[in-house]
Design an enzyme around this catalytic site. Sequence first.
Site, mmCIF file in Angstrom:
data_model
loop_
_atom_site.group_PDB
_atom_site.id
_atom_site.type_symbol
_atom_site.label_atom_id
_atom_site.label_comp_id
_atom_site.label_asym_id
_atom_site.label_seq_id
_atom_site.Cartn_x
_atom_site.Cartn_y
_atom_site.Cartn_z
ATOM 1 N N ASP A 250 1.037 -1.291 -0.041
ATOM 2 C CA ASP A 250 0.227 -0.055 -0.156
ATOM 3 C C ASP A 250 0.911 1.138 -0.031
ATOM 4 O O ASP A 250 1.761 1.425 0.828
ATOM 5 C CB ASP A 250 -0.851 -0.135 1.210
ATOM 6 C CG ASP A 250 -1.901 1.170 1.417
ATOM 7 O OD1 ASP A 250 -1.759 2.077 0.436
ATOM 8 O OD2 ASP A 250 -2.632 1.345 2.448
ATOM 9 N N ASP B 208 -3.522 2.264 -5.432
ATOM 10 C CA ASP B 208 -2.187 2.178 -4.996
ATOM 11 C C ASP B 208 -2.043 1.052 -3.758
ATOM 12 O O ASP B 208 -1.120 0.862 -2.868
ATOM 13 C CB ASP B 208 -2.132 3.334 -3.987
ATOM 14 C CG ASP B 208 -2.763 3.572 -2.795
ATOM 15 O OD1 ASP B 208 -3.808 3.019 -2.582
ATOM 16 O OD2 ASP B 208 -2.024 4.133 -1.717
ATOM 17 N N GLU B 209 -2.971 0.055 -4.044
ATOM 18 C CA GLU B 209 -2.781 -1.192 -3.067
ATOM 19 C C GLU B 209 -2.907 -2.317 -3.891
ATOM 20 O O GLU B 209 -3.804 -2.584 -4.740
ATOM 21 C CB GLU B 209 -3.994 -1.196 -2.327
ATOM 22 C CG GLU B 209 -3.780 -1.029 -0.919
ATOM 23 C CD GLU B 209 -5.214 -0.723 -0.283
ATOM 24 O OE1 GLU B 209 -5.862 -1.791 0.081
ATOM 25 O OE2 GLU B 209 -5.981 0.277 -0.011
HETATM 26 N N1 DCP Z 1 -8.438 8.410 -2.017
HETATM 27 C C1 DCP Z 1 -9.444 9.198 -2.469
HETATM 28 N N2 DCP Z 1 -10.643 9.356 -1.566
HETATM 29 C C2 DCP Z 1 -10.811 8.728 -0.494
HETATM 30 C C3 DCP Z 1 -9.585 7.723 0.013
HETATM 31 C C4 DCP Z 1 -8.554 7.716 -0.998
HETATM 32 O O1 DCP Z 1 -9.512 10.046 -3.426
HETATM 33 N N3 DCP Z 1 -11.740 8.825 0.267
HETATM 34 C C5 DCP Z 1 -7.302 8.431 -2.860
HETATM 35 C C6 DCP Z 1 -6.327 9.466 -2.483
HETATM 36 C C7 DCP Z 1 -5.322 8.259 -1.903
HETATM 37 C C8 DCP Z 1 -5.398 7.092 -2.507
HETATM 38 O O2 DCP Z 1 -6.772 7.037 -3.031
HETATM 39 O O3 DCP Z 1 -3.986 9.018 -2.028
HETATM 40 C C9 DCP Z 1 -5.175 5.988 -1.667
HETATM 41 O O4 DCP Z 1 -5.814 5.685 -0.665
HETATM 42 P P1 DCP Z 1 -5.501 5.268 0.808
HETATM 43 O O5 DCP Z 1 -6.691 5.023 1.643
HETATM 44 O O6 DCP Z 1 -4.514 4.280 0.587
HETATM 45 O O7 DCP Z 1 -4.640 6.459 1.479
HETATM 46 P P2 DCP Z 1 -3.348 7.091 1.093
HETATM 47 O O8 DCP Z 1 -2.380 6.274 0.300
HETATM 48 O O9 DCP Z 1 -3.346 8.710 0.911
HETATM 49 O O10 DCP Z 1 -2.790 7.183 2.518
HETATM 50 P P3 DCP Z 1 -2.283 5.878 3.584
HETATM 51 O O11 DCP Z 1 -0.549 6.229 3.784
HETATM 52 O O12 DCP Z 1 -2.919 5.839 4.873
HETATM 53 O O13 DCP Z 1 -2.284 4.566 2.736
HETATM 54 CA CA CA Z 2 -2.284 4.117 0.394
#
Ligand code: DCP
Ligand code: CA
Length: 365
Positions: free
Chosen positions: A8, A103-104
């Site tokens: 992730d 991203d996962e």
């Molecule tokens: N995303 C979005 N709206 C949301 C959740 C996520 O647009 N409600 C998008 C932005 C994030 C990406 O998807 O960058 C990946 O979501 P993640 O939940 O994996 O969050 P992040 O990668 O940003 O943070 P983390 O480090 O907690 O994984």
């Molecule tokens: Ca993420």
Amino acid sequence: MRKIIHVDMDAFFASVEIRDDPSLRGKPVIVGGQPNSRGVVATCSYEARKFGIHSGMASSAAYRLCPQAVFLHPNFEKYVAVSRQIRQIFLDYTDLVEPVSIDEAYLDVTFNKCGIPYATRTAREIKRRIVQTTGLTASAGVSYNLFLAKIASDYQKPDGLTVITPERAPEILRKLPIGKFYGIGKVTEKYLLEHGIRTGADLLKLSKLELVQTFGKTGEYYYNVVRGIDDREVTPEHEPKSMGTESTFQHDTSDMTELVPFLRKQSDEVAAELKKYDCAGKTVTVKVKFFDFRTITRSRSLKDYTRDSDVIFSVARDLLEHTEAEKIPVRLLGLTVSNFPVSQKDESDPGQMIQPEFDFGEEEL
Ligand code: DCP
Ligand code: CA
């Protein structure tokens, strides 16, 4: 015992923006709607998270919590490009890659292409290659099922690498907040909290019967998952190798004025299907099953990829005319287009498949 890795990316959209504008490094960065709009926060850097900002929050609320934050519009093309790059890296280790979001992904590395005996070492190498290729960090979780691998990747974010061995799993599951269990959404979480079930330890006290009576089939899943049992498999994205159709005639026939329009219709259907899935193929195959069930196939490869119904039809018709269809009654006709462009996934050398003895590696929690 399987070896599953969950990868992730950290603060994904925000990390890409910071990578491309180093002046943002160390600052609270918010990607999403502008503060004066009705938009929401897509994600934010870890510095912004310290102010209580999180994904899905109104940008105006985020601004109130941290007026000095930098608000940026998302650049989806950039994020998709990175997503492709990381997927390509995963495919160097295993074909069993299941992307769950941009991203996962889950990887089943029980049998891996590089002959790396430890899942932990594989995860470390993948993380290193992601940094090398994209300039971004990812967190990885290693365990023996999907749920535990996901919990593990979340354990030490950002840039974390966590292993949950079968020995450690019970303790981790007992302490896990109820909302973190797979399949428990906001509504179920609220219900369980109201009934005093806050952690895995509380969930363990409920019998299978109680859980099934309250939640139906999902209840059984909750019962298992809190005991470290999750049979879901890593399901790779479906990549079709060919597209085709076949059907049996109501009466066997050798009449070309029946057979040819039938093939025309099949060409239109296959062309539509190819368009729908954004595919094109080089080889057209006609299958003919005669009244006596004897079956033949005739194929021809073209110079170029096609999804054009007229091209497919003209090749198919010619192939059919070179069979005995006009003399021997036909029971079934089939038409397939195959030989799609080789994706990088197929090009990669499967290499030597080895099954190492079970070992998660040297990493401990
Ligand atoms: N995303 C979005 N709206 C949301 C959740 C996520 O647009 N409600 C998008 C932005 C994030 C990406 O998807 O960058 C990946 O979501 P993640 O939940 O994996 O969050 P992040 O990668 O940003 O943070 P983390 O480090 O907690 O994984
Ligand atoms: Ca993420």
